[in-house]
Scaffold this active site. Structure first.
Site, PDB file in Angstrom:
ATOM      1  N   GLU A  57      11.705 -24.475  15.076  1.00 12.25           N
ATOM      2  CA  GLU A  57      11.546 -25.669  14.226  1.00 12.25           C
ATOM      3  C   GLU A  57      12.873 -26.134  13.632  1.00 12.25           C
ATOM      4  OE1 GLU A  57       9.534 -23.141  10.753  1.00 12.25           O
ATOM      5  OE2 GLU A  57       9.320 -25.271  10.363  1.00 12.25           O
ATOM      6  N   ILE A  65       8.917 -13.453   8.504  1.00 13.20           N
ATOM      7  CA  ILE A  65       8.609 -13.530   9.934  1.00 13.20           C
ATOM      8  C   ILE A  65       9.828 -13.945  10.746  1.00 13.20           C
ATOM      9  CG2 ILE A  65       6.139 -13.996   9.598  1.00 13.20           C
ATOM     10  CD1 ILE A  65       6.759 -16.952  10.339  1.00 13.20           C
ATOM     11  N   ARG A  70      13.096 -21.802  10.656  1.00 14.35           N
ATOM     12  CA  ARG A  70      13.826 -22.938  10.074  1.00 14.35           C
ATOM     13  C   ARG A  70      15.319 -22.838  10.334  1.00 14.35           C
ATOM     14  NH1 ARG A  70      10.712 -22.682   5.124  1.00 14.35           N
ATOM     15  NH2 ARG A  70      12.345 -21.246   4.545  1.00 14.35           N
ATOM     16  N   ARG A 122       1.843 -30.123  33.782  1.00  9.90           N
ATOM     17  CA  ARG A 122       2.448 -30.806  32.637  1.00  9.90           C
ATOM     18  C   ARG A 122       3.718 -30.126  32.186  1.00  9.90           C
ATOM     19  NH1 ARG A 122      -2.988 -31.777  29.114  1.00  9.90           N
ATOM     20  NH2 ARG A 122      -3.412 -33.867  29.847  1.00  9.90           N
ATOM     21  N   ASP A 128      16.122 -13.017   2.060  1.00 12.50           N
ATOM     22  CA  ASP A 128      17.450 -12.884   1.444  1.00 12.50           C
ATOM     23  C   ASP A 128      17.540 -13.595   0.093  1.00 12.50           C
ATOM     24  OD1 ASP A 128      17.250 -15.272   2.814  1.00 12.50           O
ATOM     25  OD2 ASP A 128      19.360 -15.333   3.393  1.00 12.50           O
ATOM     26  N   VAL A 165       2.631   1.724  -3.444  1.00  9.58           N
ATOM     27  CA  VAL A 165       1.706   2.181  -4.494  1.00  9.58           C
ATOM     28  C   VAL A 165       1.348   3.654  -4.278  1.00  9.58           C
ATOM     29  CG1 VAL A 165      -0.638   1.897  -5.427  1.00  9.58           C
ATOM     30  CG2 VAL A 165       0.787  -0.118  -4.989  1.00  9.58           C
ATOM     31  N   ARG A 166       1.013   3.995  -3.052  1.00  7.28           N
ATOM     32  CA  ARG A 166       0.534   5.370  -2.805  1.00  7.28           C
ATOM     33  C   ARG A 166       1.670   6.389  -2.883  1.00  7.28           C
ATOM     34  NH1 ARG A 166      -4.751   4.548   1.018  1.00  7.28           N
ATOM     35  NH2 ARG A 166      -5.943   3.589  -0.690  1.00  7.28           N
ATOM     36  N   ARG A 202       0.839  -1.205   0.000  1.00  5.79           N
ATOM     37  CA  ARG A 202       0.000   0.000   0.000  1.00  5.79           C
ATOM     38  C   ARG A 202       0.875   1.256   0.000  1.00  5.79           C
ATOM     39  NH1 ARG A 202      -1.526   3.061   4.412  1.00  5.79           N
ATOM     40  NH2 ARG A 202      -3.520   4.185   4.273  1.00  5.79           N
ATOM     41  N   ALA A 203       1.904   1.253   0.866  1.00  2.83           N
ATOM     42  CA  ALA A 203       2.773   2.433   0.961  1.00  2.83           C
ATOM     43  C   ALA A 203       3.530   2.657  -0.352  1.00  2.83           C
ATOM     44  CB  ALA A 203       3.748   2.256   2.118  1.00  2.83           C
TER      45      ALA A 203
HETATM   46  P1  ATP Z   1      11.899 -16.578   3.075  1.00  2.00           P
HETATM   47  O1  ATP Z   1      12.873 -15.997   4.074  1.00  2.00           O
HETATM   48  O2  ATP Z   1      10.495 -16.341   3.433  1.00  2.00           O
HETATM   49  O3  ATP Z   1      12.199 -18.004   2.713  1.00  2.00           O
HETATM   50  P2  ATP Z   1      13.230 -15.781   0.672  1.00  2.00           P
HETATM   51  O4  ATP Z   1      13.138 -14.584  -0.173  1.00  2.00           O
HETATM   52  O5  ATP Z   1      14.574 -16.040   1.311  1.00  2.00           O
HETATM   53  O6  ATP Z   1      12.078 -15.700   1.741  1.00  2.00           O
HETATM   54  P3  ATP Z   1      13.545 -17.962  -1.203  1.00  2.00           P
HETATM   55  O7  ATP Z   1      12.658 -19.117  -1.479  1.00  2.00           O
HETATM   56  O8  ATP Z   1      14.940 -18.228  -0.751  1.00  2.00           O
HETATM   57  O9  ATP Z   1      12.755 -17.060  -0.151  1.00  2.00           O
HETATM   58  O10 ATP Z   1      13.639 -17.039  -2.508  1.00  2.00           O
HETATM   59  C1  ATP Z   1      12.483 -16.624  -3.204  1.00  2.00           C
HETATM   60  C2  ATP Z   1      12.728 -16.690  -4.690  1.00  2.00           C
HETATM   61  O11 ATP Z   1      13.850 -15.840  -5.017  1.00  2.00           O
HETATM   62  C3  ATP Z   1      13.141 -18.070  -5.197  1.00  2.00           C
HETATM   63  O12 ATP Z   1      12.019 -18.884  -5.468  1.00  2.00           O
HETATM   64  C4  ATP Z   1      13.895 -17.715  -6.467  1.00  2.00           C
HETATM   65  O13 ATP Z   1      13.007 -17.515  -7.542  1.00  2.00           O
HETATM   66  C5  ATP Z   1      14.570 -16.396  -6.113  1.00  2.00           C
HETATM   67  N1  ATP Z   1      15.965 -16.655  -5.729  1.00  2.00           N
HETATM   68  C6  ATP Z   1      16.413 -17.147  -4.550  1.00  2.00           C
HETATM   69  N2  ATP Z   1      17.757 -17.313  -4.574  1.00  2.00           N
HETATM   70  C7  ATP Z   1      18.176 -16.936  -5.790  1.00  2.00           C
HETATM   71  C8  ATP Z   1      19.425 -16.893  -6.467  1.00  2.00           C
HETATM   72  N3  ATP Z   1      20.557 -17.269  -5.865  1.00  2.00           N
HETATM   73  N4  ATP Z   1      19.442 -16.460  -7.740  1.00  2.00           N
HETATM   74  C9  ATP Z   1      18.315 -16.064  -8.375  1.00  2.00           C
HETATM   75  N5  ATP Z   1      17.100 -16.086  -7.802  1.00  2.00           N
HETATM   76  C10 ATP Z   1      17.015 -16.504  -6.545  1.00  2.00           C
END
Ligand code: ATP
Length: 322
Positions: free
Chosen positions: A223, A127, A172, A163, A103, A24-25, A21-22
């Site tokens: 987890e 998160i 993760r 308990r 990342d 786009v606006r 939202r931020a």
């Molecule tokens: P989360 O922390 O929620 O897992 P994230 O952004 O780290 O979020 P990822 O699944 O690692 O989640 O990355 C999201 C998407 O970014 C991947 O499905 C892929 O399309 C792209 N991506 C991730 N790493 C690379 C990379 N090394 N090169 C190009 N694209 C990438």
């Protein structure tokens, strides 16, 4: 810069909508055109682009999830996939892209910039709060509050039955949700991926607590903890047959729900600054929060390694749970 686009990528996080939202606006305020991309990089490759108006982001600031939807894309990991993605941006005249994600998503954005010259700004949406270079990521505050409320309820029933509860929370490869929800609920022990779990130490703690007639135990486990909540529950159930040992896995509820005020405000600030950054010609950077100030952090330096866990907070648990 006249035309920008925004996408959400990776795992969803409450507060992403406030950021969308931020963005786009702010773009519309500065008379820029703004496009939304559905399903992250997957949608970009499949040309799921649409021009957005101010009304498209009405009534979403309080909603969890992401109205733009999110996805992971294997194709975007390939040069050919990224070429298709860049082509769709270019044919729509889009010069700048805001990527809300973790990342992995930032790595993708960085490569897209290097290969195709698209200006990119990242907004940390996860998160897990596991991105270096920022003390805050969108969704973390809501997730911790959700976990906290659930553990409070578990403590009520644990106290009634005397308990021992092992509660698995999300994270993760980062223990920040476990650490913060555990401290906030007075957990007796917190296990995180960043520290090797010593089951003997957990057993000693329970023995010590029993001697002091402390009959309720909450052990919060991320987890991604190397030992695992389930394995720990099994061991403790065998070791303490007289106690009722239970496992509760909180799971996906931690991703959902209406974002807290803090997530809404910080996400709004980050979205706003992402667009200002693009207007100033910034690229290859993430909007971050350091010492409560908005900063821009280079994808190259800041975001690649994970945020380190605060060891002092972990040590504090032992003192406060006496
Ligand atoms: P989360 O922390 O929620 O897992 P994230 O952004 O780290 O979020 P990822 O699944 O690692 O989640 O990355 C999201 C998407 O970014 C991947 O499905 C892929 O399309 C792209 N991506 C991730 N790493 C690379 C990379 N090394 N090169 C190009 N694209 C990438």
């Amino acid at each position: 810069m006249q035309r920008i686009a925004v996408l959400t990528s990776g795992g969803d996080a409450p507060g992403m909508n406030a950021a969308v939202r931020a963005i786009v606006r702010t773009a519309l305020y500065y008379k820029m055109d703004v496009f939304g991309i559905r399903y992250g990089y997957k949608g970009l490759i499949e040309n799921e682009l649409f021009q957005m108006s101010s009304r498209d982001v009405a009534n979403i600031i309080q909603r969890g999830g992401t109205v733009l939807k999110t996805a992971r894309s294997k194709e975007f990991l390939t040069k050919e996939g990224r070429a298709k993605a860049a082509e769709h941006l270019k044919e729509n005249g889009i010069e700048g892209l805001v990527v809300i994600g973790g990342d992995g998503s930032f790595k993708g954005a960085e490569i897209l910039e290097q290969e195709h010259g698209i200006k990119v700004i990242g907004v940390p949406g996860t998160i897990d709060r596991d991105i270096a270079g920022t003390e805050y990521t969108i969704g973390f505050d809501t997730a911790v509050n959700t976990a906290m409320e659930a553990i409070d309820k578990i403590r009520d029933t644990a106290a009634a039955h005397e308990r021992l509860f092992v509660v698995e929370v999300m994270g993760r490869d980062a223990g920040y949700i476990a650490l913060n929800s555990g401290i906030a609920t007075g957990a007796e022990e917190i296990l995180v991926p960043e520290r090797i779990t010593n089951v003997e130490r957990v057993v000693q703690l329970i023995n010590y607590d029993q001697k002091r007639k402390k009959n309720v135990h909450i052990i919060v486990v991320a987890e991604g903890d190397g030992f695992g909540a389930e394995a720990l529950t099994e061991i403790l159930a065998k070791k303490y047959p007289e106690m009722e040992v239970r496992l509760s896995v909180l799971g996906h509820m931690q991703r959902g729900g209406s974002p807290t005020y803090y997530d809404r405000v910080q996400a709004s600030k980050m979205g706003y600054h992402a667009v200002l950054g693009l207007r100033e010609g910034k690229t290859g950077m993430m909007v971050g929060l350091q010492k409560n100030e908005i900063v821009f952090v280079d994808f190259g330096d800041g975001c690649k390694k994970h945020l380190e866990i605060n060891q002092e907070m972990l040590d504090m648990v032992k003192v406060l749970s006496q």
